[in-house]
Structures are given as C-alpha cells and as structure tokens.
Scaffold this active site. Structure first.
Site, PDB file in Angstrom:
ATOM      1  N   PHE A  66       0.809  -1.221   0.000  1.00 45.75           N
ATOM      2  CA  PHE A  66       0.000   0.000   0.000  1.00 45.75           C
ATOM      3  C   PHE A  66       0.846   1.277   0.000  1.00 45.75           C
ATOM      4  CE2 PHE A  66      -4.264  -1.884   1.793  1.00 45.75           C
ATOM      5  CZ  PHE A  66      -4.453  -2.552   0.597  1.00 45.75           C
ATOM      6  N   ASP A 313      -1.005  -9.625  -4.316  1.00 44.01           N
ATOM      7  CA  ASP A 313       0.263  -8.907  -4.500  1.00 44.01           C
ATOM      8  C   ASP A 313      -0.010  -7.518  -5.086  1.00 44.01           C
ATOM      9  OD1 ASP A 313       2.951  -8.322  -4.412  1.00 44.01           O
ATOM     10  OD2 ASP A 313       3.478  -9.467  -6.205  1.00 44.01           O
TER      11      ASP A 313
END
Length: 448
Positions: A66, A313
């Site tokens: 993130f 992912d």
C-alpha cells in the site's frame, strides 16, 4: 447511527464447503446468530432483506503493497484499503518494502499508527528481514505481526537476503511464519544482460518471462523449501508462477498441520504471456506472468490443494512510471478492487466453485496465519461479511477504478458479479460504489 443489531434475511451463506439459505444476526462487531430463520426481537434491529444474494466471509489478502510511508504518489493505506473493501477484501497484510523499510520495531509501529487512523479495512503488517537485522526480528511479537517477509530474489533497498549463513540463522531462530519471494538473482541478472546486449534498455516486454524465468523461480523456491525442512521453519512461498514449482508442495495433510505452504496470485491465474502484446508493461509483475501451460499447472495445483491461498500482491505504480521502457518500468499492478470479481468470473466460467473461492481467499489465509476470529461465517466471529450479486454485470473503466494510481490491468473487462455490500466488524462500510464514513477497522491479532 448504526442500529445495535443488524439482521440479514434471505441470504445464501457460503461457508466451510457448503452453501445454505439462512439469516444472520449481527450484534456490535460480532456474528450473534446464524439460523434458517431469525426474527427481530426488538425495534432496535436494522432488518435487511438480501433477496437471495450470496454472503461470503470477508476476504483476507495476505500480500499487498500500500506504499505508505514514502511512496504515497503511488498509493496510501487510506486509498487502497477503500479500494479493498469495494472488492470484498476486509483484511489485508501489508509488505515491508516501503520507504523507510519496515525492518525495525519503531518503523513497524509507525505503520500501525497510520493504519489505525486511516485504514478502511482490518490490517496487519509483515516485518522485513535483511542481512543484518536478526536482533530486531527477535523482538517482534508474533501475536501482533502476521509474518516475517524475506526477499530471496530482487528487492528494493537492502531487503535482498543473500547471505546463506544469515538466512539459515533467521530460519533457525524465529518462531514467526516466514513468507518469501523466490526468484534467483544470479539467474535473472545473467538473463537480463543477454537481452540488454541485444535490445539495449527497450527490451520487448514479451521477454519478461524469459528474463525472470521458470529456472530463476524454481532454483530459489526449491532452496527455500530445502532450508525450511532442514531448520523446521514455518515457510509460506508467495506468488507461485510456474507449473514446475507446484511439484514442490503437498496436499497430503490438512493445512493447519502443514509447515510449508504456497500462494498463487490472481494475475497468474488470469493472464498469460499472450497478453503482453495488448497489455504491455501493465502486466509486468515479479515473478512474471508466464505460459498457458504454467497457468494450467497453477490452476491444477490450486484445485487439488497443493496451493493453499489466492492473494493479490497488489502493488500500484503511477501511469507515468508504467509507461517507461522495459528496464525502467517497475513491476507490479493494483488488484484489490478486482481480485474477488475476477475469481467470481472464473466461477461463471466453471473453473472454480464458490466454496473453493471462499476456502482459498477467506478460510485458508485465516488458518495459515492463525488470524483470530476472522475468515469464516461463525457465531462469535467478527462480522466481516461480503454480499455478492452474481448476476449484476459491470465493466472496469477509469471512472469506477478506486486505486490512487487510477488504472487497472483489468481495464475494459466486464465482470458478471459485483460486490454490493461490505461489512467490516459488523458495520456497513461500503454499498454499491458508495463508502460510509465509518472507522470500523481493527488491527488483526493472531492466535499464537
């Protein structure tokens, strides 16, 4: 103001290998009751008729990037966690290769502090291993941290663990689950040099799976597994991309007893090397999307339980970065909003059952990481729940993409199913492309 209780009526519950019609009563953060028919006992119950839609446990995504702190031009915990709940992912485990990297207890705490303020989904973080931070690794609280992440192939910064002695010491010393990215660096460098000699920096993208080859993956995966067997470490191998690697894993014992487990990502189940022509660097991932035979092998191993988990992912980059020539375009792409709809599309194509999707995306991550009271629809568990309409088509376009980077490898795709409602800890957080401004997310805890 949310009612103290929410009653979801007339829903098809997908849980633990079966689908059954029933009602679910949520009280506060938890599932209070599951039954064929439940009546509201007081007026202070929000009754919601699901009209035969499917109810899934919230997805637990065990591998996301993130990008916060330090790379927030690509993404933030806030933007990507919102995209995640829109995609039915109610809990995520984020990777340590941010800037600065999550390789000290202090940096780990800083990420927990950011998520506590801004995350829309439940959260945990992996701690990063390096060639020289064993002392910090040994301070990690296994009840609070999902796992230790080791890059045994290319990585950013100093996170490549390439000292065999250090590696063995880490494997022998930690009680944490060790999650690994396996690609052999020497093999990749040799392959890259060969193609650079021929093409310079602008290598045709179709050669990505030749550079980050089957051999590079297999050498690294087999070494990691050998070391895990030697030391007794608990090993989880991320994002398998080759059929050959699947032979390294077993389906002979239940997941809860396995010491060596594997994951496959949505993009390796969806795309093949034939898609490079149309998608270019937008499907450039490490490890690379490979052949149809590899994709077929991954599906086979997923369905026969040699592969335990489906993850994303999720790794966004800006459009500007992705539009570079091969050697300058970073690997990775955003996926959390579209992973579950993509797998539901595979259900429509009769590749996988709904029960198996739930097993691989919800139940198994919870079992594998020992996540407390999540991943199942059970009385006494947190009410992380996702309502799905299997017959409500929508197309992915730039107006409904929620990632900060503003693009998706699925752009232009039409999905037959949509996520209509997402509950996080009993609170309705998302409904039909609308978010509710609620702070319902919690830090994940682990039953260890």
């Amino acid at each position: 103001m949310q009612a103290k209780q929410t009653l979801i009526k007339n829903v098809k519950i997908v849980n633990e290998g079966s689908i059954f019609d029933g009602d679910i009563l949520i009280e506060g953060e938890y599932i209070k009751e599951i039954n064929e028919s439940i009546s509201a006992k007081t007026s202070d119950v929000h009754v919601f008729d699901a009209e035969g839609q499917y109810l899934l446990p919230g997805v637990i995504d065990d591998q996301v990037h993130f990008r916060e702190p330090g790379l927030t031009q690509k993404a933030t915990i806030e933007t990507e966690s919102r995209a995640a709940i829109a995609g039915g992912i109610t809990s995520f485990i984020e990777m340590p290769n941010t800037n600065p990297q999550t390789t000290t207890i202090e940096k780990l705490q800083e990420k927990f502090d950011i998520a506590a303020k801004t995350s829309a989904a439940n959260y945990s973080f992996m701690f990063g291993g390096t060639n020289d931070n064993l002392e910090e690794i040994l301070k990690v609280d296994p009840k609070q941290v999902a796992a230790l992440k080791l890059f045994l192939g290319s990585s950013t910064g100093n996170m490549l663990v390439d000292n065999p002695e250090v590696l063995e010491k880490i494997f022998s010393s930690t009680k944490l689950l060790i999650a690994v990215h396996c690609e052999d660096e020497a093999t990749i460098k040799a392959n890259l040099a060969k193609y650079q000699e021929e093409f310079g920096e602008d290598i045709p993208i179709k050669h990505h799976p030749d550079i980050r080859s089957e051999e590079a993956c297999y050498i690294s995966s087999s070494k990691a597994i050998e070391l895990a067997k030697k030391t007794g470490a608990r090993l989880h191998v991320f994002h398998l991309s080759t059929a050959k690697e699947t032979s390294l894993f077993s389906n002979k014992i239940p997941l809860k007893d396995k010491k060596i487990t594997a994951e496959v990502c949505v993009h390796h189940l969806w795309f093949t090397d034939k898609d490079y022509e149309e998608k270019g660097t937008f499907i450039k991932w490490n490890p690379a999307v490979k052949s149809q035979a590899d994709k077929d092998g991954l599906w086979k191993a997923l369905l026969d339980d040699r592969i335990d988990v489906i993850a994303t992912d999720h790794a966004p980059h800006t459009l500007e970065e992705k539009n570079n020539v091969y050697t300058k375009a970073p690997s990775g792409g955003p996926l959390v909003q579209h992973a579950l709809p993509a797998m539901l599309e595979m259900y429509h194509r009769e590749k996988i059952s709904l029960e198996k999707i739930v097993e691989k995306m919800c139940h198994n991550p919870a079992i594998l990481f020992q996540v407390e009271k999540r991943g199942f629809i059970k009385e006494g568990y947190f009410a992380d729940l996702v309502l799905v309409d299997l017959h409500h088509p929508w197309s992915v376009n730039k107006d409904n993409i929620l990632y900060k980077c503003g693009w998706s490898p699925f752009q232009g795709a039409t999905f037959r199913s949509r996520i209509t409602h997402t509950f996080v800890n009993g609170t309705l957080a998302y409904k039909n492309f609308k978010f509710y401004d609620v702070k319902a997310a919690k830090q994940l805890t682990f039953d260890r």
